[in-house]
Scaffold this motif. Structure first.
Motif, PDB file in Angstrom:
ATOM      1  N   SER A   1      -1.395  -2.101 -16.346  1.00 13.91           N
ATOM      2  CA  SER A   1      -1.376  -1.097 -15.284  1.00 13.91           C
ATOM      3  C   SER A   1      -0.653   0.128 -15.816  1.00 13.91           C
ATOM      4  O   SER A   1       0.576   0.160 -15.899  1.00 13.91           O
ATOM      5  CB  SER A   1      -0.686  -1.654 -14.039  1.00 13.91           C
ATOM      6  OG  SER A   1      -0.877  -0.800 -12.947  1.00 13.91           O
ATOM      7  N   ASP A   2      -1.423   1.130 -16.172  1.00  8.31           N
ATOM      8  CA  ASP A   2      -0.925   2.306 -16.875  1.00  8.31           C
ATOM      9  C   ASP A   2      -0.031   3.160 -15.971  1.00  8.31           C
ATOM     10  O   ASP A   2      -0.457   3.608 -14.904  1.00  8.31           O
ATOM     11  CB  ASP A   2      -2.122   3.132 -17.358  1.00  8.31           C
ATOM     12  CG  ASP A   2      -1.769   4.074 -18.479  1.00  8.31           C
ATOM     13  OD1 ASP A   2      -0.680   4.673 -18.422  1.00  8.31           O
ATOM     14  OD2 ASP A   2      -2.568   4.207 -19.411  1.00  8.31           O
ATOM     15  N   ALA A   3       1.208   3.372 -16.411  1.00  8.69           N
ATOM     16  CA  ALA A   3       2.183   4.246 -15.744  1.00  8.69           C
ATOM     17  C   ALA A   3       2.750   3.653 -14.457  1.00  8.69           C
ATOM     18  O   ALA A   3       3.306   4.384 -13.641  1.00  8.69           O
ATOM     19  CB  ALA A   3       1.580   5.626 -15.458  1.00  8.69           C
ATOM     20  N   LEU A   4       2.633   2.345 -14.278  1.00  6.30           N
ATOM     21  CA  LEU A   4       3.252   1.698 -13.118  1.00  6.30           C
ATOM     22  C   LEU A   4       4.683   1.299 -13.471  1.00  6.30           C
ATOM     23  O   LEU A   4       4.910   0.534 -14.411  1.00  6.30           O
ATOM     24  CB  LEU A   4       2.449   0.457 -12.723  1.00  6.30           C
ATOM     25  CG  LEU A   4       2.992  -0.365 -11.548  1.00  6.30           C
ATOM     26  CD1 LEU A   4       3.071   0.496 -10.295  1.00  6.30           C
ATOM     27  CD2 LEU A   4       2.114  -1.585 -11.315  1.00  6.30           C
ATOM     28  N   ARG A   5       5.631   1.817 -12.734  1.00  5.41           N
ATOM     29  CA  ARG A   5       7.045   1.578 -13.042  1.00  5.41           C
ATOM     30  C   ARG A   5       7.467   0.176 -12.621  1.00  5.41           C
ATOM     31  O   ARG A   5       7.145  -0.289 -11.534  1.00  5.41           O
ATOM     32  CB  ARG A   5       7.917   2.608 -12.330  1.00  5.41           C
ATOM     33  CG  ARG A   5       7.803   4.015 -12.894  1.00  5.41           C
ATOM     34  CD  ARG A   5       8.590   4.977 -12.015  1.00  5.41           C
ATOM     35  NE  ARG A   5       9.994   4.578 -11.941  1.00  5.41           N
ATOM     36  CZ  ARG A   5      10.997   5.266 -12.484  1.00  5.41           C
ATOM     37  NH1 ARG A   5      10.734   6.373 -13.151  1.00  5.41           N
ATOM     38  NH2 ARG A   5      12.231   4.865 -12.359  1.00  5.41           N
ATOM     39  N   GLN A   6       8.246  -0.452 -13.479  1.00  5.80           N
ATOM     40  CA  GLN A   6       8.748  -1.799 -13.200  1.00  5.80           C
ATOM     41  C   GLN A   6       9.618  -1.826 -11.951  1.00  5.80           C
ATOM     42  O   GLN A   6       9.569  -2.761 -11.157  1.00  5.80           O
ATOM     43  CB  GLN A   6       9.519  -2.324 -14.420  1.00  5.80           C
ATOM     44  CG  GLN A   6      10.239  -3.643 -14.193  1.00  5.80           C
ATOM     45  CD  GLN A   6      11.740  -3.452 -14.022  1.00  5.80           C
ATOM     46  OE1 GLN A   6      12.198  -2.336 -13.817  1.00  5.80           O
ATOM     47  NE2 GLN A   6      12.484  -4.527 -14.114  1.00  5.80           N
ATOM     48  N   ASP A   7      10.405  -0.779 -11.738  1.00  2.11           N
ATOM     49  CA  ASP A   7      11.341  -0.800 -10.624  1.00  2.11           C
ATOM     50  C   ASP A   7      10.675  -0.509  -9.285  1.00  2.11           C
ATOM     51  O   ASP A   7      11.347  -0.410  -8.251  1.00  2.11           O
ATOM     52  CB  ASP A   7      12.493   0.175 -10.861  1.00  2.11           C
ATOM     53  CG  ASP A   7      12.027   1.612 -11.071  1.00  2.11           C
ATOM     54  OD1 ASP A   7      10.808   1.875 -10.989  1.00  2.11           O
ATOM     55  OD2 ASP A   7      12.879   2.471 -11.323  1.00  2.11           O
ATOM     56  N   ALA A   8       9.335  -0.381  -9.278  1.00  2.00           N
ATOM     57  CA  ALA A   8       8.607  -0.230  -8.024  1.00  2.00           C
ATOM     58  C   ALA A   8       8.198  -1.582  -7.443  1.00  2.00           C
ATOM     59  O   ALA A   8       7.975  -1.715  -6.246  1.00  2.00           O
ATOM     60  CB  ALA A   8       7.368   0.638  -8.225  1.00  2.00           C
ATOM     61  N   PHE A   9       8.110  -2.603  -8.300  1.00  2.00           N
ATOM     62  CA  PHE A   9       7.651  -3.921  -7.874  1.00  2.00           C
ATOM     63  C   PHE A   9       8.635  -4.571  -6.904  1.00  2.00           C
ATOM     64  O   PHE A   9       9.852  -4.515  -7.088  1.00  2.00           O
ATOM     65  CB  PHE A   9       7.501  -4.860  -9.075  1.00  2.00           C
ATOM     66  CG  PHE A   9       6.314  -4.568  -9.934  1.00  2.00           C
ATOM     67  CD1 PHE A   9       5.078  -5.112  -9.628  1.00  2.00           C
ATOM     68  CD2 PHE A   9       6.430  -3.764 -11.046  1.00  2.00           C
ATOM     69  CE1 PHE A   9       3.981  -4.854 -10.424  1.00  2.00           C
ATOM     70  CE2 PHE A   9       5.345  -3.501 -11.850  1.00  2.00           C
ATOM     71  CZ  PHE A   9       4.107  -4.045 -11.532  1.00  2.00           C
ATOM     72  N   GLY A  10       8.088  -5.245  -5.908  1.00  2.00           N
ATOM     73  CA  GLY A  10       8.934  -5.987  -4.994  1.00  2.00           C
ATOM     74  C   GLY A  10       9.703  -7.084  -5.696  1.00  2.00           C
ATOM     75  O   GLY A  10      10.882  -7.329  -5.396  1.00  2.00           O
ATOM     76  N   THR A  11       9.074  -7.732  -6.670  1.00  2.00           N
ATOM     77  CA  THR A  11       9.724  -8.835  -7.368  1.00  2.00           C
ATOM     78  C   THR A  11      10.911  -8.385  -8.208  1.00  2.00           C
ATOM     79  O   THR A  11      11.783  -9.182  -8.561  1.00  2.00           O
ATOM     80  CB  THR A  11       8.712  -9.580  -8.261  1.00  2.00           C
ATOM     81  OG1 THR A  11       9.328 -10.751  -8.806  1.00  2.00           O
ATOM     82  CG2 THR A  11       8.249  -8.688  -9.412  1.00  2.00           C
ATOM     83  N   TYR A  12      10.975  -7.071  -8.507  1.00  2.00           N
ATOM     84  CA  TYR A  12      12.116  -6.517  -9.234  1.00  2.00           C
ATOM     85  C   TYR A  12      13.051  -5.742  -8.293  1.00  2.00           C
ATOM     86  O   TYR A  12      13.899  -4.979  -8.751  1.00  2.00           O
ATOM     87  CB  TYR A  12      11.648  -5.596 -10.353  1.00  2.00           C
ATOM     88  CG  TYR A  12      11.062  -6.335 -11.539  1.00  2.00           C
ATOM     89  CD1 TYR A  12      11.880  -6.993 -12.455  1.00  2.00           C
ATOM     90  CD2 TYR A  12       9.686  -6.374 -11.738  1.00  2.00           C
ATOM     91  CE1 TYR A  12      11.351  -7.667 -13.537  1.00  2.00           C
ATOM     92  CE2 TYR A  12       9.141  -7.053 -12.820  1.00  2.00           C
ATOM     93  CZ  TYR A  12       9.978  -7.706 -13.717  1.00  2.00           C
ATOM     94  OH  TYR A  12       9.453  -8.377 -14.789  1.00  2.00           O
TER      95      TYR A  12
END
Length: 244
Positions: free
Chosen positions: A36-47
């Motif tokens: 997933s191009d340019a999807l930030r890790q800190d946007a995920f609910g699991t993070y």
């Protein structure tokens, strides 16, 4: 029943002393890599992020979630080259493509043997679904067959996928996912494959569709500029703005 193996396990196996599976080996799991191009890790609910990502959160609970990841570069083209070659992208820096003005381009020569090509020698079918020009122009997917970009109606609708929850073919991004899922459903069980789905919709310019617009606008107050600023500009403009 088709079997799948996370891509990371395959990459690690290739670096170990254990022998690779042969063409007649039952260890030839199917491999699916989703980027997933340019999807930030800190946007995920699991993070702990604010975005509602229930499906990805569920996948994280059932699988292995990593706390840290390291890339060779903060932008797409060199990272994509490193992902498929296992080398620093600077090895393949050149001026052939000139995708981005005043920035280096990268190209993987035909003579370079990548790890997907090793899988092909073991009888794997290589295919990918990608809409990123930065990835395509680097010759990163040499040896792969490209999944059709035709609208689903062009090659016949799949009744199983038609009833899949969450797929709405009014949206282009869902058409792309449909074609990738269609490949997974129709591929013979005795054909091992390495399939890559490269998603670019989180990339600028940011135009969320449908019910996601309301969610994005809810968090817009935390952005340094008005939301319309990001909706109107491509990634290149954002790079330029960062220089100010």
């Amino acid at each position: 029943m088709k079997r799948f193996l996370p891509i990371l396990l395959v990459a690690l196996a290739a670096c170990s002393e254990a022998p690779l599976p042969t063409q007649d080996d039952d260890r030839r799991f199917n491999v699916v890599l989703i980027v997933s191009d340019a999807l930030r890790q800190d946007a995920f609910g699991t993070y702990g992020g604010p975005a509602p990502t229930p499906n990805l959160d569920r996948l994280a609970r059932r699988g292995v979630k990593f706390a840290n990841a390291y890339a060779t570069s903060p932008w797409t083209a060199p990272s994509a080259v490193a992902l498929m070659t296992g080398q620093q992208a600077t090895v393949y820096r050149n001026d052939i493509t000139k995708v981005l003005e005043n920035r280096p381009s990268y190209y993987v020569p035909e003579a370079v043997h990548t790890f997907p090509m090793t899988l092909a020698e073991l009888g794997y079918y290589l295919t990918y679904n990608n809409y990123s020009p930065n990835v395509d122009i680097s010759n990163n997917f040499k040896g792969f067959d490209r999944i059709s970009h035709d609208p689903p109606a062009a090659h016949g609708r799949n009744k199983v996928l038609e009833s899949a929850p969450g797929l709405d073919l009014k949206f282009e991004v869902h058409e792309r996912i449909y074609n990738f899922l269609d490949f997974l459903v129709k591929t013979p069980a005795d054909l091992p494959f390495f399939a890559v789905n490269w998603i670019v919709d989180p990339h600028a310019p940011y135009h969320p569709h449908g019910r996601f617009k309301k969610s994005v606008r809810y968090h817009a107050g935390k952005l340094p500029k008005p939301l319309d600023y990001y909706l109107e500009r491509t990634n290149y403009h954002l790079f330029d703005a960062g220089k100010d």
